[in-house]
Design an enzyme around this catalytic site. Structure first.
Site, PDB file in Angstrom:
ATOM      1  N   SER A   1     -17.787 -11.515  -1.454  1.00  0.00           N
ATOM      2  CA  SER A   1     -17.378 -12.067  -0.155  1.00  0.00           C
ATOM      3  C   SER A   1     -16.896 -10.942   0.747  1.00  0.00           C
ATOM      4  O   SER A   1     -16.336  -9.943   0.262  1.00  0.00           O
ATOM      5  CB  SER A   1     -16.253 -13.084  -0.341  1.00  0.00           C
ATOM      6  OG  SER A   1     -15.681 -13.405   0.913  1.00  0.00           O
TER       7      SER A   1
ATOM      8  N   TYR B   1      -7.973 -14.651  -3.692  1.00  0.00           N
ATOM      9  CA  TYR B   1      -9.430 -14.731  -3.492  1.00  0.00           C
ATOM     10  C   TYR B   1      -9.951 -13.349  -3.083  1.00  0.00           C
ATOM     11  O   TYR B   1     -10.929 -12.849  -3.657  1.00  0.00           O
ATOM     12  CB  TYR B   1      -9.745 -15.776  -2.422  1.00  0.00           C
ATOM     13  CG  TYR B   1     -11.224 -15.996  -2.166  1.00  0.00           C
ATOM     14  CD1 TYR B   1     -12.009 -16.691  -3.082  1.00  0.00           C
ATOM     15  CD2 TYR B   1     -11.837 -15.510  -1.009  1.00  0.00           C
ATOM     16  CE1 TYR B   1     -13.358 -16.909  -2.846  1.00  0.00           C
ATOM     17  CE2 TYR B   1     -13.182 -15.719  -0.767  1.00  0.00           C
ATOM     18  CZ  TYR B   1     -13.941 -16.421  -1.684  1.00  0.00           C
ATOM     19  OH  TYR B   1     -15.288 -16.624  -1.452  1.00  0.00           O
TER      20      TYR B   1
HETATM   21  P1  NDP Z   1     -19.784 -24.291  -2.863  1.00  0.00           P
HETATM   22  O1  NDP Z   1     -18.438 -24.891  -2.959  1.00  0.00           O
HETATM   23  O2  NDP Z   1     -20.801 -24.982  -2.031  1.00  0.00           O
HETATM   24  O3  NDP Z   1     -20.377 -23.982  -4.295  1.00  0.00           O
HETATM   25  C1  NDP Z   1     -19.617 -23.330  -5.267  1.00  0.00           C
HETATM   26  C2  NDP Z   1     -20.437 -23.291  -6.509  1.00  0.00           C
HETATM   27  O4  NDP Z   1     -19.659 -22.708  -7.536  1.00  0.00           O
HETATM   28  C3  NDP Z   1     -20.856 -24.683  -6.931  1.00  0.00           C
HETATM   29  O5  NDP Z   1     -22.174 -24.665  -7.425  1.00  0.00           O
HETATM   30  C4  NDP Z   1     -19.821 -24.993  -8.003  1.00  0.00           C
HETATM   31  O6  NDP Z   1     -20.270 -25.922  -8.958  1.00  0.00           O
HETATM   32  C5  NDP Z   1     -19.653 -23.612  -8.635  1.00  0.00           C
HETATM   33  N1  NDP Z   1     -18.436 -23.529  -9.388  1.00  0.00           N
HETATM   34  C6  NDP Z   1     -17.165 -23.475  -8.924  1.00  0.00           C
HETATM   35  N2  NDP Z   1     -16.305 -23.435  -9.942  1.00  0.00           N
HETATM   36  C7  NDP Z   1     -17.068 -23.472 -11.068  1.00  0.00           C
HETATM   37  C8  NDP Z   1     -16.781 -23.437 -12.443  1.00  0.00           C
HETATM   38  N3  NDP Z   1     -15.539 -23.372 -12.910  1.00  0.00           N
HETATM   39  N4  NDP Z   1     -17.810 -23.485 -13.302  1.00  0.00           N
HETATM   40  C9  NDP Z   1     -19.072 -23.564 -12.878  1.00  0.00           C
HETATM   41  N5  NDP Z   1     -19.429 -23.584 -11.593  1.00  0.00           N
HETATM   42  C10 NDP Z   1     -18.416 -23.535 -10.703  1.00  0.00           C
HETATM   43  O7  NDP Z   1     -19.510 -22.839  -2.370  1.00  0.00           O
HETATM   44  P2  NDP Z   1     -20.442 -21.685  -1.809  1.00  0.00           P
HETATM   45  O8  NDP Z   1     -21.883 -21.951  -1.943  1.00  0.00           O
HETATM   46  O9  NDP Z   1     -19.867 -21.434  -0.491  1.00  0.00           O
HETATM   47  O10 NDP Z   1     -19.995 -20.494  -2.782  1.00  0.00           O
HETATM   48  C11 NDP Z   1     -20.888 -19.741  -3.530  1.00  0.00           C
HETATM   49  C12 NDP Z   1     -20.364 -18.326  -3.656  1.00  0.00           C
HETATM   50  O11 NDP Z   1     -20.305 -17.727  -2.370  1.00  0.00           O
HETATM   51  C13 NDP Z   1     -18.948 -18.240  -4.227  1.00  0.00           C
HETATM   52  O12 NDP Z   1     -18.859 -17.143  -5.123  1.00  0.00           O
HETATM   53  C14 NDP Z   1     -18.092 -17.989  -2.998  1.00  0.00           C
HETATM   54  O13 NDP Z   1     -16.900 -17.334  -3.324  1.00  0.00           O
HETATM   55  C15 NDP Z   1     -19.041 -17.137  -2.164  1.00  0.00           C
HETATM   56  N6  NDP Z   1     -18.745 -17.105  -0.736  1.00  0.00           N
HETATM   57  C16 NDP Z   1     -18.709 -18.256   0.012  1.00  0.00           C
HETATM   58  C17 NDP Z   1     -18.428 -18.175   1.358  1.00  0.00           C
HETATM   59  C18 NDP Z   1     -18.342 -19.387   2.234  1.00  0.00           C
HETATM   60  O14 NDP Z   1     -17.914 -19.246   3.385  1.00  0.00           O
HETATM   61  N7  NDP Z   1     -18.744 -20.560   1.801  1.00  0.00           N
HETATM   62  C19 NDP Z   1     -18.202 -16.885   2.017  1.00  0.00           C
HETATM   63  C20 NDP Z   1     -18.291 -15.755   1.148  1.00  0.00           C
HETATM   64  C21 NDP Z   1     -18.546 -15.886  -0.173  1.00  0.00           C
HETATM   65  P3  NDP Z   1     -19.405 -27.245  -9.242  1.00  0.00           P
HETATM   66  O15 NDP Z   1     -19.317 -28.026  -7.961  1.00  0.00           O
HETATM   67  O16 NDP Z   1     -20.153 -27.942 -10.307  1.00  0.00           O
HETATM   68  O17 NDP Z   1     -18.052 -26.781  -9.691  1.00  0.00           O
END
Ligand code: NDP
Length: 247
Positions: free
Chosen positions: A142, A156
């Site tokens: 991020s 974070y």
């Molecule tokens: P979402 O909330 O849409 O998706 C997060 C994903 O992570 C889901 O598929 C979720 O699955 C999975 N996840 C979270 N916790 C767990 C866990 N304990 N075990 C397995 N899977 C898990 O978020 P984003 O698509 O936004 O995030 C994806 C990545 O991008 C992350 O690493 C985030 O930090 C990063 N990011 C996001 C930004 C944003 O603005 N959205 C900006 C910069 C980076 P489930 O629902 O099943 O838990």
């Protein structure tokens, strides 16, 4: 499945960036295994929408909590059993705990490290024996590794800064095998984690010269470039794709 067929493992793949990435990989003809933590129904629905019934299975969905080492080990084994090998590991799962330093909970601190940092190491380590030379590992970090323009982002931001160092060290270790390791650093993306109508949205938009939130598909397109043969010389990098957030 033949040994020259490309296979990807996506950690956290049924919504947001993970979903867009799974779809892009699938449409490129790559077999994909992806994990989810919470909703089997949603994950199955996604597979149902993508997998054609008259074609060999090319999408595998696996329940695995990214904070659970054993669950991740089993997920990699299931992927190898189904598809034979793994060319690309995309470590996308992420957890956002928001709390100012005076109130940070130790359990939340440890959970953040487990999901945002330790799980990247575990999936990569477990996949490596099954990765042919020339493979790719892509971590989703991020821009908050370098800029935290809101209160409560300490743990974070710390976890995403750790991904920068982890990526560099892994890239050096794996360069002799021509396996590249890179870290994509998105800016604010309209996903469940950070909806563009959420509490942070107005504050974040003022840091976006491009004037809008990013789309998950834009990150997926960078993933697709990083797995291409043309990207074989890029390794150890942290790539900001952030609409100018870090300018
Ligand atoms: P979402 O909330 O849409 O998706 C997060 C994903 O992570 C889901 O598929 C979720 O699955 C999975 N996840 C979270 N916790 C767990 C866990 N304990 N075990 C397995 N899977 C898990 O978020 P984003 O698509 O936004 O995030 C994806 C990545 O991008 C992350 O690493 C985030 O930090 C990063 N990011 C996001 C930004 C944003 O603005 N959205 C900006 C910069 C980076 P489930 O629902 O099943 O838990």
């Amino acid at each position: 499945m033949s040994s020259n067929h490309s296979v990807a493992f996506v950690q956290g793949g049924y919504h947001g960036i993970g979903k867009a990435t799974v779809e892009a990989l699938h449409h490129a003809g790559i077999a994909v295994a992806f994990t989810y933590q919470k909703s089997k129904e949603q994950a199955d629905a996604m597979v149902h929408a993508l997998q054609k019934p008259d074609q060999p299975v090319s999408i595998l969905v696996i329940q695995a909590d990214s904070a659970d080492e054993q669950a991740l080990q089993v997920a990699i084994q299931k992927t190898v059993k189904a598809f034979g090998h793994i060319n690309f590991v995309i470590n996308n799962a992420g957890y956002l705990a928001v709390s100012t330093i005076d109130k940070i909970d130790t359990v939340e601190f440890d959970k953040t490290i487990a999901i945002n940092v330790r799980s990247l190491m575990i999936t990569s380590r477990e996949a490596l024996p099954y990765m042919p030379n020339g493979g790719r590992i892509i971590n989703i970090g991020s821009v908050n590794s370098e800029r935290i323009p809101f209160e409560g982002g300490a743990i974070y931001g710390m976890s995403k800064a750790a991904v920068v160092g982890l990526t560099k060290g892994m890239a050096r270790d794996l360069a002799p095998r021509q396996i590249t390791v890179n870290n994509i650093q998105p800016g604010p993306i309209n996903t469940d984690m950070n909806p563009d109508t959420g509490d942070f949205a107005d504050a974040l938009k003022q840091f976006l010269p491009i004037g809008r939130y990013e789309k998950a598909e834009e990150i997926a397109s960078l993933v697709m470039w990083l797995i291409s043969p043309e990207a074989g010389y890029m390794t150890g990098s942290s790539l900001n794709m952030d609409g100018g957030f870090t300018i």
